[in-house]
Design a protein around this motif. Structure first.
Motif, PDB file in Angstrom:
ATOM      1  N   GLU A  25       0.787  -1.230   0.000  1.00  0.00           N
ATOM      2  CA  GLU A  25       0.000   0.000   0.000  1.00  0.00           C
ATOM      3  C   GLU A  25       0.824   1.288   0.000  1.00  0.00           C
ATOM      4  O   GLU A  25       0.327   2.321  -0.440  1.00  0.00           O
ATOM      5  N   CYS A  26       2.061   1.222   0.491  1.00  0.00           N
ATOM      6  CA  CYS A  26       2.780   2.461   0.781  1.00  0.00           C
ATOM      7  C   CYS A  26       4.180   2.565   0.175  1.00  0.00           C
ATOM      8  O   CYS A  26       4.766   3.644   0.158  1.00  0.00           O
ATOM      9  N   ALA A  27       4.735   1.436  -0.273  1.00  0.00           N
ATOM     10  CA  ALA A  27       6.137   1.414  -0.699  1.00  0.00           C
ATOM     11  C   ALA A  27       6.400   2.192  -1.979  1.00  0.00           C
ATOM     12  O   ALA A  27       7.556   2.428  -2.318  1.00  0.00           O
ATOM     13  N   MET A  28       5.355   2.618  -2.670  1.00  0.00           N
ATOM     14  CA  MET A  28       5.600   3.420  -3.863  1.00  0.00           C
ATOM     15  C   MET A  28       6.242   4.764  -3.495  1.00  0.00           C
ATOM     16  O   MET A  28       6.911   5.364  -4.316  1.00  0.00           O
ATOM     17  N   GLU A  60      -6.194   4.590  12.982  1.00  0.00           N
ATOM     18  CA  GLU A  60      -7.616   4.361  13.245  1.00  0.00           C
ATOM     19  C   GLU A  60      -8.503   5.472  12.688  1.00  0.00           C
ATOM     20  O   GLU A  60      -9.607   5.214  12.218  1.00  0.00           O
ATOM     21  N   SER A  61      -7.994   6.702  12.733  1.00  0.00           N
ATOM     22  CA  SER A  61      -8.821   7.825  12.296  1.00  0.00           C
ATOM     23  C   SER A  61      -8.604   8.182  10.835  1.00  0.00           C
ATOM     24  O   SER A  61      -9.335   9.001  10.286  1.00  0.00           O
ATOM     25  N   MET A 120      -0.547  12.171  -1.296  1.00  0.00           N
ATOM     26  CA  MET A 120      -0.746  10.967  -0.489  1.00  0.00           C
ATOM     27  C   MET A 120      -2.200  10.533  -0.582  1.00  0.00           C
ATOM     28  O   MET A 120      -3.110  11.294  -0.271  1.00  0.00           O
ATOM     29  N   PRO A 121      -2.414   9.297  -0.999  1.00  0.00           N
ATOM     30  CA  PRO A 121      -3.787   8.796  -1.113  1.00  0.00           C
ATOM     31  C   PRO A 121      -4.381   8.506   0.258  1.00  0.00           C
ATOM     32  O   PRO A 121      -3.664   8.364   1.244  1.00  0.00           O
ATOM     33  N   THR A 122      -5.680   8.403   0.314  1.00  0.00           N
ATOM     34  CA  THR A 122      -6.359   7.992   1.538  1.00  0.00           C
ATOM     35  C   THR A 122      -6.165   6.492   1.693  1.00  0.00           C
ATOM     36  O   THR A 122      -6.416   5.730   0.769  1.00  0.00           O
ATOM     37  N   VAL A 123      -5.685   6.094   2.848  1.00  0.00           N
ATOM     38  CA  VAL A 123      -5.451   4.681   3.121  1.00  0.00           C
ATOM     39  C   VAL A 123      -6.261   4.310   4.349  1.00  0.00           C
ATOM     40  O   VAL A 123      -6.199   4.988   5.369  1.00  0.00           O
ATOM     41  N   SER A 178      -7.418  -5.334  12.350  1.00  0.00           N
ATOM     42  CA  SER A 178      -6.368  -6.360  12.299  1.00  0.00           C
ATOM     43  C   SER A 178      -5.176  -5.886  11.467  1.00  0.00           C
ATOM     44  O   SER A 178      -4.032  -6.222  11.769  1.00  0.00           O
ATOM     45  N   ASP A 179      -5.430  -5.080  10.436  1.00  0.00           N
ATOM     46  CA  ASP A 179      -4.333  -4.494   9.661  1.00  0.00           C
ATOM     47  C   ASP A 179      -3.503  -3.552  10.533  1.00  0.00           C
ATOM     48  O   ASP A 179      -2.270  -3.548  10.461  1.00  0.00           O
TER      49      ASP A 179
END
Length: 96
Positions: free
Chosen positions: A25-28, A63-64, A73-76, A81-82
């Motif tokens: 999800e984030c390594a780009m 969480e928020s 930066m995209p919304t993630v 559990s993640d």
């Protein structure tokens, strides 16, 4: 750290899953390992994020919904559990 209380999975299993999530999800933009530089100058590495932030604050941010000062930066969104998995991983790459 053995296991997490709510999920009863070994920390190493959670940490591996957290690394996979962040890599996917984030390594780009963000470096995900203990070492290395992020591909985007403004994006701190996850090792840096783990070092400079307390995990409770990082949990609240996850969480928020993570916000950043830059529009690229995209919304993630992470499930509970993640979030546990990401925090377990950050705990393994955090240097004292």
């Amino acid at each position: 750290l053995g296991t997490t209380s709510g999920l009863a999975q070994p920390t190493s299993v959670l940490a591996n899953r957290g690394e996979e999530l962040l890599s996917r999800e984030c390594a780009m933009c963000h470096a995900t390992g203990r070492r290395g530089e992020s591909s985007q100058r403004a994006a701190p590495s996850f090792a840096e994020i783990a070092r400079r932030g307390d995990l409770a604050r990082i949990r609240r941010a996850l969480e928020s919904g993570i916000t950043s000062g830059h529009p690229a930066m995209p919304t993630v969104t992470f499930s509970a559990s993640d979030i546990e998995a990401v925090l377990a991983y950050l705990g393994t790459i955090r240097e004292p």
